[in-house]
Structures are given as C-alpha cells and as structure tokens.
Design an enzyme around this catalytic site. Sequence first.
Site, PDB file in Angstrom:
ATOM      1  N   LEU A 122      44.698  50.434  34.067  1.00  0.00           N
ATOM      2  CA  LEU A 122      43.679  50.342  33.013  1.00  0.00           C
ATOM      3  C   LEU A 122      42.883  51.653  32.934  1.00  0.00           C
ATOM      4  O   LEU A 122      42.792  52.284  31.879  1.00  0.00           O
ATOM      5  CB  LEU A 122      42.730  49.164  33.320  1.00  0.00           C
ATOM      6  CG  LEU A 122      41.488  48.995  32.445  1.00  0.00           C
ATOM      7  CD1 LEU A 122      41.873  48.648  31.013  1.00  0.00           C
ATOM      8  CD2 LEU A 122      40.559  47.897  33.001  1.00  0.00           C
ATOM      9  N   PHE A 153      43.484  56.903  39.295  1.00  0.00           N
ATOM     10  CA  PHE A 153      43.097  56.132  40.504  1.00  0.00           C
ATOM     11  C   PHE A 153      43.887  54.823  40.584  1.00  0.00           C
ATOM     12  O   PHE A 153      43.306  53.762  40.889  1.00  0.00           O
ATOM     13  CB  PHE A 153      41.595  55.773  40.497  1.00  0.00           C
ATOM     14  CG  PHE A 153      40.638  56.911  40.243  1.00  0.00           C
ATOM     15  CD1 PHE A 153      40.856  58.164  40.780  1.00  0.00           C
ATOM     16  CD2 PHE A 153      39.483  56.718  39.484  1.00  0.00           C
ATOM     17  CE1 PHE A 153      39.959  59.209  40.561  1.00  0.00           C
ATOM     18  CE2 PHE A 153      38.582  57.747  39.263  1.00  0.00           C
ATOM     19  CZ  PHE A 153      38.821  58.993  39.796  1.00  0.00           C
ATOM     20  N   GLN A 278      13.671  43.033  69.758  1.00  0.00           N
ATOM     21  CA  GLN A 278      13.481  42.307  68.499  1.00  0.00           C
ATOM     22  C   GLN A 278      13.863  43.137  67.275  1.00  0.00           C
ATOM     23  O   GLN A 278      14.327  42.587  66.279  1.00  0.00           O
ATOM     24  CB  GLN A 278      12.026  41.816  68.388  1.00  0.00           C
ATOM     25  CG  GLN A 278      11.752  40.682  69.370  1.00  0.00           C
ATOM     26  CD  GLN A 278      10.366  40.100  69.230  1.00  0.00           C
ATOM     27  OE1 GLN A 278       9.467  40.731  68.680  1.00  0.00           O
ATOM     28  NE2 GLN A 278      10.180  38.899  69.735  1.00  0.00           N
ATOM     29  N   GLY A 338      24.081  53.169  67.059  1.00  0.00           N
ATOM     30  CA  GLY A 338      23.403  54.438  67.363  1.00  0.00           C
ATOM     31  C   GLY A 338      24.354  55.617  67.238  1.00  0.00           C
ATOM     32  O   GLY A 338      25.183  55.661  66.326  1.00  0.00           O
ATOM     33  N   GLY A 339      24.247  56.547  68.197  1.00  0.00           N
ATOM     34  CA  GLY A 339      25.107  57.739  68.160  1.00  0.00           C
ATOM     35  C   GLY A 339      26.582  57.374  68.131  1.00  0.00           C
ATOM     36  O   GLY A 339      27.386  58.010  67.433  1.00  0.00           O
ATOM     37  N   GLU A 362      36.987  47.633  40.411  1.00  0.00           N
ATOM     38  CA  GLU A 362      36.964  46.365  39.674  1.00  0.00           C
ATOM     39  C   GLU A 362      35.583  46.111  39.051  1.00  0.00           C
ATOM     40  O   GLU A 362      35.130  44.974  38.931  1.00  0.00           O
ATOM     41  CB  GLU A 362      37.489  45.211  40.536  1.00  0.00           C
ATOM     42  CG  GLU A 362      38.926  45.508  40.972  1.00  0.00           C
ATOM     43  CD  GLU A 362      39.745  44.330  41.420  1.00  0.00           C
ATOM     44  OE1 GLU A 362      39.439  43.191  41.043  1.00  0.00           O
ATOM     45  OE2 GLU A 362      40.736  44.571  42.154  1.00  0.00           O
TER      46      GLU A 362
HETATM   47  N1  COS Z   1      37.016  36.938  29.548  1.00  0.00           N
HETATM   48  C1  COS Z   1      37.595  36.793  28.326  1.00  0.00           C
HETATM   49  N2  COS Z   1      37.335  37.601  27.269  1.00  0.00           N
HETATM   50  C2  COS Z   1      36.420  38.577  27.462  1.00  0.00           C
HETATM   51  C3  COS Z   1      35.773  38.780  28.698  1.00  0.00           C
HETATM   52  C4  COS Z   1      36.097  37.915  29.753  1.00  0.00           C
HETATM   53  N3  COS Z   1      35.527  38.047  30.959  1.00  0.00           N
HETATM   54  N4  COS Z   1      34.938  39.817  28.592  1.00  0.00           N
HETATM   55  C5  COS Z   1      35.041  40.266  27.320  1.00  0.00           C
HETATM   56  N5  COS Z   1      35.948  39.512  26.649  1.00  0.00           N
HETATM   57  C6  COS Z   1      36.333  39.623  25.240  1.00  0.00           C
HETATM   58  C7  COS Z   1      35.094  39.465  24.382  1.00  0.00           C
HETATM   59  O1  COS Z   1      34.882  38.100  24.062  1.00  0.00           O
HETATM   60  C8  COS Z   1      35.440  40.261  23.148  1.00  0.00           C
HETATM   61  O2  COS Z   1      36.258  39.510  22.298  1.00  0.00           O
HETATM   62  P1  COS Z   1      35.936  39.424  20.718  1.00  0.00           P
HETATM   63  O3  COS Z   1      36.072  40.839  20.217  1.00  0.00           O
HETATM   64  O4  COS Z   1      36.981  38.506  20.189  1.00  0.00           O
HETATM   65  O5  COS Z   1      34.550  38.915  20.617  1.00  0.00           O
HETATM   66  C9  COS Z   1      36.285  41.387  23.710  1.00  0.00           C
HETATM   67  O6  COS Z   1      36.811  40.943  24.970  1.00  0.00           O
HETATM   68  C10 COS Z   1      35.500  42.655  23.918  1.00  0.00           C
HETATM   69  O7  COS Z   1      34.448  42.349  24.795  1.00  0.00           O
HETATM   70  P2  COS Z   1      33.115  43.209  24.880  1.00  0.00           P
HETATM   71  O8  COS Z   1      32.554  43.410  23.498  1.00  0.00           O
HETATM   72  O9  COS Z   1      32.254  42.560  25.881  1.00  0.00           O
HETATM   73  O10 COS Z   1      33.669  44.623  25.363  1.00  0.00           O
HETATM   74  P3  COS Z   1      32.929  45.864  25.927  1.00  0.00           P
HETATM   75  O11 COS Z   1      33.624  47.083  25.509  1.00  0.00           O
HETATM   76  O12 COS Z   1      31.457  45.774  25.617  1.00  0.00           O
HETATM   77  O13 COS Z   1      33.213  45.693  27.513  1.00  0.00           O
HETATM   78  C11 COS Z   1      32.597  45.580  29.829  1.00  0.00           C
HETATM   79  C12 COS Z   1      32.297  45.458  28.331  1.00  0.00           C
HETATM   80  C13 COS Z   1      31.586  46.554  30.400  1.00  0.00           C
HETATM   81  C14 COS Z   1      32.365  44.191  30.373  1.00  0.00           C
HETATM   82  C15 COS Z   1      34.030  46.037  30.191  1.00  0.00           C
HETATM   83  O14 COS Z   1      34.323  47.279  29.611  1.00  0.00           O
HETATM   84  C16 COS Z   1      34.213  46.126  31.682  1.00  0.00           C
HETATM   85  O15 COS Z   1      34.406  45.130  32.395  1.00  0.00           O
HETATM   86  N6  COS Z   1      34.201  47.368  32.244  1.00  0.00           N
HETATM   87  C17 COS Z   1      34.494  47.618  33.607  1.00  0.00           C
HETATM   88  C18 COS Z   1      35.947  47.871  33.751  1.00  0.00           C
HETATM   89  C19 COS Z   1      36.392  47.766  35.171  1.00  0.00           C
HETATM   90  O16 COS Z   1      36.066  46.838  35.892  1.00  0.00           O
HETATM   91  N7  COS Z   1      37.163  48.736  35.578  1.00  0.00           N
HETATM   92  C20 COS Z   1      37.707  48.741  36.868  1.00  0.00           C
HETATM   93  C21 COS Z   1      39.067  49.247  36.749  1.00  0.00           C
HETATM   94  S1  COS Z   1      40.259  48.174  37.308  1.00  0.00           S
HETATM   95  S2  COS Z   1      40.223  48.469  39.254  1.00  0.00           S
END
Ligand code: COS
Length: 382
Positions: A122, A153, A278, A338-339, A362
Amino acid sequence: MDIETFDLLRGTVRRFVDERLIPAEDRVEHDDAVPAEIIKEMGQLGLFGLSVPEEHGGLGLTMAEEAAIIRELTRASVVFRSVIGTTVGIGSQGIVMDGTPEQKQEWLPRLAAGEAVASFALTEPEAGSDAASLRTTAVREGNYYRVNGTKRFITNAPRASMFTLMARTEADVKGSGGISAFIVPADTPGISLGKPDKKMGQKGAMTCDVIFDDVLVPAANIIGGVPGRGFKTAMKVLDRGRIHIAAVALGMCDRLVDMSLRYAMERKQFGQRIADFQLVQALLADSKVDTLTTEALMCSVATRFDAGEKVSLEASALKYFSTEAVGRVADRAVQIHGGAGYMAEYKVERFYRDVRLLRIYEGTSQIQQLIIAREMLRGAEA
Ligand code: COS
C-alpha cells in the site's frame, strides 16, 4: 476451535517460544535473518494458517484466538512474528474478506500451508498516512492492467510469493474511489526489489521497496472482481491488522515485565535487592497496569470483532493504547536495568528499539487518534 485443541496449540507455541525462539534471538540479531529451519518449524506448527478459514486449509481461528497465539509468540523477539505476520494478517486478509471463490481457492491453501508468503503493498514514497493519495497506476489493456509505480517499506517483499497491491485504476477519480486491490504473483515480469532497508531495530525482519515497471496483471486478479473497491478492502484489512498489532504489543509487554521483575529481584544495591525500593516498585507497577489494561481492551475489542461488529474506532483505540503502552514498558525496562539496560547483551535495549515501530506501522498513533475522533464525531452527528 474447541477449547482443548486451542489450549494444546497455545501450549505448543509457548514451548516453541521458550525452547526454540528465545535461544535463537541473538543469532537472528547477528545474522540479520531468521534461520530457515525456524521458518520451516513455524510452518509445521501451522502458524502461517492461523487466520485462514478451515475450508481453505487454515486453522480458522477467531480474532480473540489469533490474538492469544500472537501474544504467546511475541514473548520472543517480534522479528519471528514478522515472518508470518503479513501472511496471517494484511497480506492475505483482503482475499479472505473480499476475494472471489476462485481467488480464495487459488491462494489461501498455499498461504495457510506456508508454501506461499503474502505481502501487503500500500505505502509509497509519497503516500504513507495519506494512503488514498497513492500514485501507482494500473491502466486497463484488454484483459490485463499495466501497473507502474513504487511501493515502500514493504514487509516480507524479499520472501513474498504474492503481493496484495493497491493501485489507481481510475485516473480521473481522485482519492480513495479510484483505487483497486490486486493479487500480483511476485514472479510476474517487471517486478523488482530495492535494496534491503537499514532499520532502527527489528533486525531480521525484511523490508524493501517493490518496483512495478510495466507489469501486466490479469483483470481477473482484482480482489472481488470489481474495480474501485481496493481502498475499502485495505481499510478493513487494517482495522483487523490493528488488533493483531496490539497482540504483538501485549506479548512484548509480557516479556519486558518479566525481564524487569527478574532483574529487579536479582540486582542488589545499597545492600538489598532493588525490587525492594519503592521507586523501582512504582516502575514495575506502572508496567503491569499498562499490560493489564491492554489485555482488557484487547479482550473487549477482539470479542466485538468476532461478533461481527464494525470496530474501526475500537481497533484504533486498542492499537493506539497498546503500542504507546509497550513503548512505556520498554522504556521502564531499560530504566530498571540501569547501565545494563543500555548494553546490548541484556536485550532490553534491542526490544526498546524493536517496539518503537509498533507506534508507526499499520497507522501511526496520530492516525489512530484521528480515526477515533472522526468516528466519535460521525456517531454524534448521525
Ligand atoms: N472500513 C471500511 N471502509 C472504510 C474504512 C474502514 N475502516 N475506513 C474508510 N472506509 C471507506 C469510507 O467509508 C469511504 O467510503 P465512501 O467514499 O464510500 O464514503 C472511503 O473508505 C474513504 O474513506 P475516508 O474518506 O475516511 O478516507 P481518507 O482518505 O480520509 O482516509 C485514513 C483516512 C487516515 C483513515 C486512511 O488514509 C488511513 O488509515 N491511513 C493510514 C494508512 C496506514 O495505516 N498505513 C500503514 C501502511 S500498511 S503497514
């Protein structure tokens, strides 16, 4: 799984951790690799198949059961868990949750048996927390998509048999709606790997870039068969993944509390063991409270997940609390030692560096806070 079989599995993992994994920790650190024979034994124990449904050859554990096994496993260096982590979690769960029957049949039995390793692609150089801004493109050409882009990554990329790849199939749709999730066999022509990442900790856990250069992927490999749903698949996978990461934090809390307690009882200063002071007791007590609180939250969130509830808020709260908690527990463990805590041979400094990643991957702690608050506001506005 019936309770007796599950207890047997947990007991077997506990022995495996004590007899095989903990004694191999220094070798893993030194070689920057988990020994092949240990990976083989992990496969024989069925650890790659924890989350794959029984009908597809896995153990089909519930989330609560999986968390209990992962907690047990991560009393040893979290690097061992990383070997199975992407196959049990984020790499395979897109197929389990949203895959077609054919996709499940093709991949899940091999993943469950440890014959194939899954990896989750991703993150990109310009798309980390803002996952929906990813730029990797997948352009339709007949029955195929032509994929171009770089993923960053990527855990287990060097040993992966397949990638769950998120790419933009709809160039004109900005944000999450234009993203599809693909199953991409790792030996597809045009895929190459970057050099191994040099990391702060978790030596032996393999991560690197994955470069897709004109890679032709069959349209039939879109998870679920419908384009544009990949972001939602990724988010659902991450909701679940965050519970799994909390179990990793909990396992390491157990180990670090145990190491702290033992050291405090052995080490003597001012004519008595430091456990009798303590101020040291306060450090021990705070770490125990962090562990018990994580355990209780884990129990509640995993049970609700298993009951089919949507637990995005709760999974984020659990991931946020547990990973910050293990950071505190590791910091106190160094302090109690400690050390000696600063010296490599006592291992706590290594675990301190290893667990630092849990607050980042994540979804960072800040992303978890954002998800929690957003869900609260949505609930209040509904
Ligand atoms: N389960 C199901 N659907 C989800 C969801 C979930 N947990 N979270 C979001 N969605 C859906 C939303 O409902 C939305 O759908 P609609 O467009 O039909 O309404 C769509 O996905 C987009 O969601 P949202 O608008 O919340 O998207 P954002 O771009 O604002 O994303 C976050 C927000 C920050 C939550 C997201 O980008 C995220 O989790 N980022 C972190 C990524 C991550 O963990 N990376 C680690 C890499 S993998 S090791």
